[in-house]
Write an enzyme that holds these catalytic residues in place. Structure first.
Site, short mmCIF file in Angstrom:
data_model
loop_
_atom_site.label_atom_id
_atom_site.label_comp_id
_atom_site.label_asym_id
_atom_site.label_seq_id
_atom_site.Cartn_x
_atom_site.Cartn_y
_atom_site.Cartn_z
N CYS A 1 -6.12 -4.01 6.99
CA CYS A 1 -7.20 -2.89 7.00
C CYS A 1 -8.41 -3.30 5.99
O CYS A 1 -9.66 -2.85 6.46
CB CYS A 1 -6.55 -1.45 6.42
SG CYS A 1 -6.14 -1.66 4.66
N CYS B 1 0.80 -1.26 0.15
CA CYS B 1 -0.06 -0.15 0.16
C CYS B 1 0.93 1.19 -0.05
O CYS B 1 0.63 2.18 -0.74
CB CYS B 1 -0.72 -0.06 1.38
SG CYS B 1 -1.96 0.93 1.17
#
Length: 385
Positions: free
Chosen positions: A213, A114
């Protein structure tokens, strides 16, 4: 730099894009950037494919609740605020990569991916195109500017909160436009929360997000089963004897001890651990802890936080986000698919799996990172994926 009077020149006023997750760290980082005199704009990245969902306990992120928390924080700080939809890019570069890596028998780190593909690629590229000078985040790390203007990534002042491992994928260009206002302060997380409360930020007492997440309930195996389905396979010992079955090899990681569901102890009564995961025949091999000892590894796709090293060198290495350092010697060599990093450990280490990232350090400086492709165990064949 100094002005004509000999007094230090003030730091340049930068146009800063503050990535605001809706948590306390990114909110305080944005506030500190404003306090430092920069022209700051807040942005929340909408990464969830289902943003209507709300967080479960302290897990998850990128929900409507988070975007609202980020907006309220921006209002208190007094900065403009926007929401940018990067959900499709996140799905392709992070979520699909995560699933594919597990399917191939590897153990990925989605936070590194990410940072590499979203926060300091897609976000940074868009920020620079809009005329911003830097992207600010709430990571705990430090960027040091050398006399010649080049930048180095270093560990945070407080090692207990250091997050430089997940930033080890940043290259020199990305570091030139990165700002981490929390990294050079030795404050504790409680002090960060107290600072947020003094600033009137409602996120001061908001729980931290944990785990992955995009898997809000924390059930990684369930998430993978939904995407990859179930496929019964065998659990074997080192001699190839069948000890049990599983519903998908992707549900295991090298070094795992719990959840093996073998049903009977080893002959010596000691625990067994996952030694290998083979997606080709859908088998999982288990054995004693001593069989996990890794003495060397080969890593691919190296990324350097500055100039690549030349020749063999002595470093310390970190192999997981919350792991310690271990002394190594490392050398960049040519391989069939490009540059490879060959690493030898001074002492054997355990729990090392293909797909994980290895990050090299020279003192507190992050040298660079690479993805583990194969490991060499003491007295055993290499494990490659």
């Amino acid at each position: 730099m100094t002005d004509t009077t000999g007094a230090p020149s003030p730091a340049p006023r930068l146009r800063v894009l503050a990535a605001m997750s809706g948590g306390v760290d990114s909110a305080v980082a944005a506030a500190r950037a404003v306090e430092a005199g920069h022209d700051v704009t807040g942005v929340h990245l909408a990464l969830s494919a289902n943003p209507q969902s709300f967080r479960t306990g302290a897990r998850g992120c990128c929900t409507i609740e988070d975007s609202r928390d980020a907006r309220r924080a921006a209002d208190v700080i007094g900065i403009p605020f926007y929401v940018w939809d990067l959900a499709e890019r996140f799905r392709q570069d992070v979520v699909e990569d995560f699933v594919a890596e597990y399917e191939a028998g590897r153990t990925p780190n989605p936070c590194l991916r990410c940072n590499e593909k979203i926060k300091f690629a897609a976000l940074l590229d868009k920020a620079l195109a809009l005329g911003f000078d830097a992207v600010c985040t709430g990571h705990y790390a430090t960027v040091v500017v050398r006399e010649d203007g080049t930048r180095e990534l270093h560990r945070a002042t407080d090692m207990a909160k250091d997050q430089s491992y997940v930033l080890g994928v940043l290259d020199e260009r990305q570091l030139a436009h990165a700002m981490f206002p929390l990294g050079d302060t030795a404050t504790t997380k409680d002090e960060i929360r107290a600072e947020a409360e003094r600033r009137g930020l409602a996120v001061a007492k908001k729980p931290d997000s944990h785990d992955i997440c995009f898997i809000a309930d924390g059930d990684t195996q369930g998430f993978l089963a939904k995407h990859l389905g179930t496929a019964e396979g065998d659990i074997l010992d080192e001699d190839g004897n069948k000890l049990g079955t599983h519903s998908g090899a992707y549900g295991f990681t090298v070094g795992q001890r719990k959840g093996l569901r073998i049903g009977h102890p080893a002959p010596d009564g000691k625990p067994r651990y996952v030694l290998d995961i083979s997606p080709v025949d859908n088998t999982v091999t288990v054995g004693p802890a001593s069989a996990l000892d890794v003495v060397a590894l080969r890593a691919i796709r190296p990324r350097w936080c500055g100039t690549p090293p030349t020749g063999p060198g002595a470093y310390t290495a970190q192999l997981r986000a919350h792991g310690g350092e271990t002394p190594v010697t490392a050398e960049l060599v040519g391989g069939p698919d490009g540059d490879e990093l060959r690493v030898a450990f001074t002492e054997p280490v355990r729990g090392v799996a293909p797909g994980q990232a290895i990050v090299l350090y020279d003192g507190t400086r992050v040298v660079g990172s690479a993805t583990i492709a194969a490991t060499e165990r003491r007295g055993a064949a290499a494990v490659t994926r």
